[in-house]
Design a protein around this motif. Structure first.
Motif, PDB file in Angstrom:
ATOM      1  N   MET A 183       0.829  -1.198   0.000  1.00  0.00           N
ATOM      2  CA  MET A 183       0.000   0.000   0.000  1.00  0.00           C
ATOM      3  C   MET A 183       0.864   1.249   0.000  1.00  0.00           C
ATOM      4  SD  MET A 183      -3.174   0.746  -0.171  1.00  0.00           S
ATOM      5  CE  MET A 183      -3.758  -0.921   0.143  1.00  0.00           C
ATOM      6  N   ALA A 184       0.432   2.262  -0.746  1.00  0.00           N
ATOM      7  CA  ALA A 184       1.183   3.507  -0.814  1.00  0.00           C
ATOM      8  C   ALA A 184       1.214   4.191   0.549  1.00  0.00           C
ATOM      9  CB  ALA A 184       0.565   4.434  -1.852  1.00  0.00           C
ATOM     10  N   ARG A 185       2.320   4.823   0.846  1.00  0.00           N
ATOM     11  CA  ARG A 185       2.505   5.463   2.149  1.00  0.00           C
ATOM     12  C   ARG A 185       1.428   6.512   2.419  1.00  0.00           C
ATOM     13  NH1 ARG A 185       4.832   9.810   4.559  1.00  0.00           N
ATOM     14  NH2 ARG A 185       5.953   9.426   6.526  1.00  0.00           N
ATOM     15  N   ASN A 186       1.017   7.237   1.395  1.00  0.00           N
ATOM     16  CA  ASN A 186       0.072   8.335   1.602  1.00  0.00           C
ATOM     17  C   ASN A 186      -1.312   7.887   2.045  1.00  0.00           C
ATOM     18  OD1 ASN A 186       2.002  10.209   0.870  1.00  0.00           O
ATOM     19  ND2 ASN A 186       1.365  10.269  -1.280  1.00  0.00           N
ATOM     20  N   VAL A 187      -1.665   6.624   1.813  1.00  0.00           N
ATOM     21  CA  VAL A 187      -2.988   6.143   2.217  1.00  0.00           C
ATOM     22  C   VAL A 187      -2.916   5.224   3.432  1.00  0.00           C
ATOM     23  CG1 VAL A 187      -3.940   6.403  -0.097  1.00  0.00           C
ATOM     24  CG2 VAL A 187      -2.883   4.245   0.553  1.00  0.00           C
ATOM     25  N   MET A 188      -1.740   5.129   4.049  1.00  0.00           N
ATOM     26  CA  MET A 188      -1.599   4.336   5.271  1.00  0.00           C
ATOM     27  C   MET A 188      -2.109   5.125   6.486  1.00  0.00           C
ATOM     28  SD  MET A 188       2.210   2.710   4.993  1.00  0.00           S
ATOM     29  CE  MET A 188       2.605   1.364   3.904  1.00  0.00           C
ATOM     30  N   PRO A 189      -2.520   4.422   7.553  1.00  0.00           N
ATOM     31  CA  PRO A 189      -2.838   5.121   8.800  1.00  0.00           C
ATOM     32  C   PRO A 189      -1.612   5.867   9.328  1.00  0.00           C
ATOM     33  CG  PRO A 189      -3.631   2.853   8.856  1.00  0.00           C
ATOM     34  CD  PRO A 189      -2.777   2.979   7.635  1.00  0.00           C
ATOM     35  N   PRO A 190      -1.799   6.983   9.999  1.00  0.00           N
ATOM     36  CA  PRO A 190      -0.662   7.792  10.464  1.00  0.00           C
ATOM     37  C   PRO A 190       0.330   7.024  11.330  1.00  0.00           C
ATOM     38  CG  PRO A 190      -2.694   9.048  10.631  1.00  0.00           C
ATOM     39  CD  PRO A 190      -3.087   7.660  10.254  1.00  0.00           C
ATOM     40  N   TRP A 191      -0.179   6.127  12.198  1.00  0.00           N
ATOM     41  CA  TRP A 191       0.741   5.427  13.094  1.00  0.00           C
ATOM     42  C   TRP A 191       1.638   4.442  12.322  1.00  0.00           C
ATOM     43  CZ3 TRP A 191       0.966   0.156  13.920  1.00  0.00           C
ATOM     44  CH2 TRP A 191      -0.127  -0.610  13.467  1.00  0.00           C
ATOM     45  N   ILE A 192       1.114   3.869  11.235  1.00  0.00           N
ATOM     46  CA  ILE A 192       1.950   2.980  10.411  1.00  0.00           C
ATOM     47  C   ILE A 192       2.992   3.802   9.660  1.00  0.00           C
ATOM     48  CG2 ILE A 192       1.962   1.408   8.437  1.00  0.00           C
ATOM     49  CD1 ILE A 192      -0.607   0.231   9.366  1.00  0.00           C
ATOM     50  N   ARG A 193       2.606   4.979   9.155  1.00  0.00           N
ATOM     51  CA  ARG A 193       3.585   5.840   8.487  1.00  0.00           C
ATOM     52  C   ARG A 193       4.726   6.213   9.435  1.00  0.00           C
ATOM     53  NH1 ARG A 193      -0.998   8.648   6.272  1.00  0.00           N
ATOM     54  NH2 ARG A 193      -0.589  10.424   7.630  1.00  0.00           N
ATOM     55  N   SER A 194       4.375   6.463  10.700  1.00  0.00           N
ATOM     56  CA  SER A 194       5.407   6.819  11.679  1.00  0.00           C
ATOM     57  C   SER A 194       6.332   5.645  11.957  1.00  0.00           C
ATOM     58  CB  SER A 194       4.746   7.288  12.983  1.00  0.00           C
ATOM     59  OG  SER A 194       3.963   8.446  12.772  1.00  0.00           O
ATOM     60  N   ALA A 195       5.755   4.444  12.121  1.00  0.00           N
ATOM     61  CA  ALA A 195       6.571   3.259  12.392  1.00  0.00           C
ATOM     62  C   ALA A 195       7.456   2.917  11.198  1.00  0.00           C
ATOM     63  CB  ALA A 195       5.669   2.072  12.750  1.00  0.00           C
ATOM     64  N   ALA A 196       6.946   3.150   9.987  1.00  0.00           N
ATOM     65  CA  ALA A 196       7.690   2.789   8.783  1.00  0.00           C
ATOM     66  C   ALA A 196       8.984   3.582   8.643  1.00  0.00           C
ATOM     67  CB  ALA A 196       6.819   3.000   7.549  1.00  0.00           C
ATOM     68  N   ARG A 197       9.055   4.740   9.238  1.00  0.00           N
ATOM     69  CA  ARG A 197      10.264   5.565   9.132  1.00  0.00           C
ATOM     70  C   ARG A 197      11.489   4.841   9.675  1.00  0.00           C
ATOM     71  NH1 ARG A 197       9.169  10.885  12.250  1.00  0.00           N
ATOM     72  NH2 ARG A 197      11.324  11.251  11.586  1.00  0.00           N
ATOM     73  N   PHE A 198      11.295   3.921  10.609  1.00  0.00           N
ATOM     74  CA  PHE A 198      12.407   3.218  11.251  1.00  0.00           C
ATOM     75  C   PHE A 198      12.535   1.773  10.764  1.00  0.00           C
ATOM     76  CE2 PHE A 198      10.497   6.345  14.094  1.00  0.00           C
ATOM     77  CZ  PHE A 198      11.581   7.197  14.290  1.00  0.00           C
ATOM     78  N   ASN A 199      11.844   1.441   9.693  1.00  0.00           N
ATOM     79  CA  ASN A 199      11.773   0.069   9.193  1.00  0.00           C
ATOM     80  C   ASN A 199      12.708  -0.102   7.993  1.00  0.00           C
ATOM     81  OD1 ASN A 199      11.076  -2.445   8.195  1.00  0.00           O
ATOM     82  ND2 ASN A 199       8.874  -2.054   8.146  1.00  0.00           N
TER      83      ASN A 199
END
Length: 257
Positions: free
Chosen positions: A190-206
């Motif tokens: 899924m594209a980052r822009n349509v992810m829930p905010p908390w997943i976008r935040s976690a993804a930064r460190f993934n």
């Protein structure tokens, strides 16, 4: 030179062992092919969502599946270490003249080789299904590099875990516990822009996120190379960290036998 020669020999040994297991090779490719075929059709209209910014879902999905396949291949590397422990192969290597560094480096080199082969197979299937990449050959090379830079550190950590716990069930449990969250806390499907905010935040460190976004940026054409190089650099740092953990685990194992 000795370390490199021994690493290539160990890598060749690992690859020959896999070639003698055609069903295992087929199994490792079945799941990502299913992801491409089923997800590519099931969710092909999600590109119509506002903010998705992709020409087609199969073009979006293919790099993600390539990286995911590399991730899972790396995550299961520790099972080979467990097998060699149980059969006494690793202990025999330790009393041979082979370089101790090569015992781990060779396995990681074979992992990188397998990642490249799997990636080409999946890219070919994606192309047949309609995936097109404006980034051309350079973009594909970045995708391969990104896949290697995520699979190799994960393989090193998997080997370290196997050397520490020495139990097949523990490695299986830990792999399942970590690999799926790493996949779904990243823009593989899924594209980052349509992810829930908390997943976008976690993804930064993934690290999976770093790999996927670097690959997609390079494949898209008109690439922001600063964006790509930053994420590749983060993956290199992750690799250095994983190598340190694997080295400590291997020394601990040596001291215990």
């Amino acid at each position: 030179m000795k370390v490199l020669t021994h690493s290539i020999w160990i890598a060749g040994r690992q690859i020959r062992s896999l070639i003698r297991q055609p069903f295992y090779i087929a199994f490792t490719l079945v799941q990502p092919i299913v992801w491409l075929l089923l997800y590519g059709q099931l969710f092909k209209r999600v590109v119509e969502l506002p903010g998705f910014n992709a020409s087609s879902y199969i073009t979006f999905l293919t790099p993600g599946v390539v990286v995911m396949t590399a991730l899972f291949s790396g995550g299961w590397q520790g099972m080979g270490i467990i097998s060699e422990m149980e059969r006494g192969v690793l202990d025999r290597f330790l009393v041979s003249p082979v370089s101790r560094v090569a015992l781990i480096a060779g396995r990681l080199l074979s992992m990188a080789t397998i990642t490249v082969i799997q990636s080409f197979i999946l890219l070919t299937l994606g192309y047949i299904m309609g995936a097109r990449f404006a980034g051309g050959l350079v973009g594909i090379l970045v995708l391969l590099l990104s896949s290697i830079l995520v699979s190799t550190p994960i393989a090193a950590l998997s080997n370290a875990l196997a050397l520490a716990v020495r139990k097949e069930e523990s490695v299986i449990g830990a792999s399942n516990f970590l690999l799926l969250p790493l996949t779904f806390l990243s823009p593989v499907f899924m594209a980052r822009n349509v992810m829930p905010p908390w997943i976008r935040s976690a993804a930064r460190f993934n690290p999976v996120n770093w790999s996927v976004t670097a690959a997609r940026a390079a494949l898209a054409g008109h690439t922001d190379w600063g964006f790509v190089l930053l994420r590749l650099s983060l993956l290199v740092l992750f690799g250095v960290f994983a190598a340190g953990i694997a080295t400590r685990a291997f020394r601990s194992y040596q001291n215990s036998v």
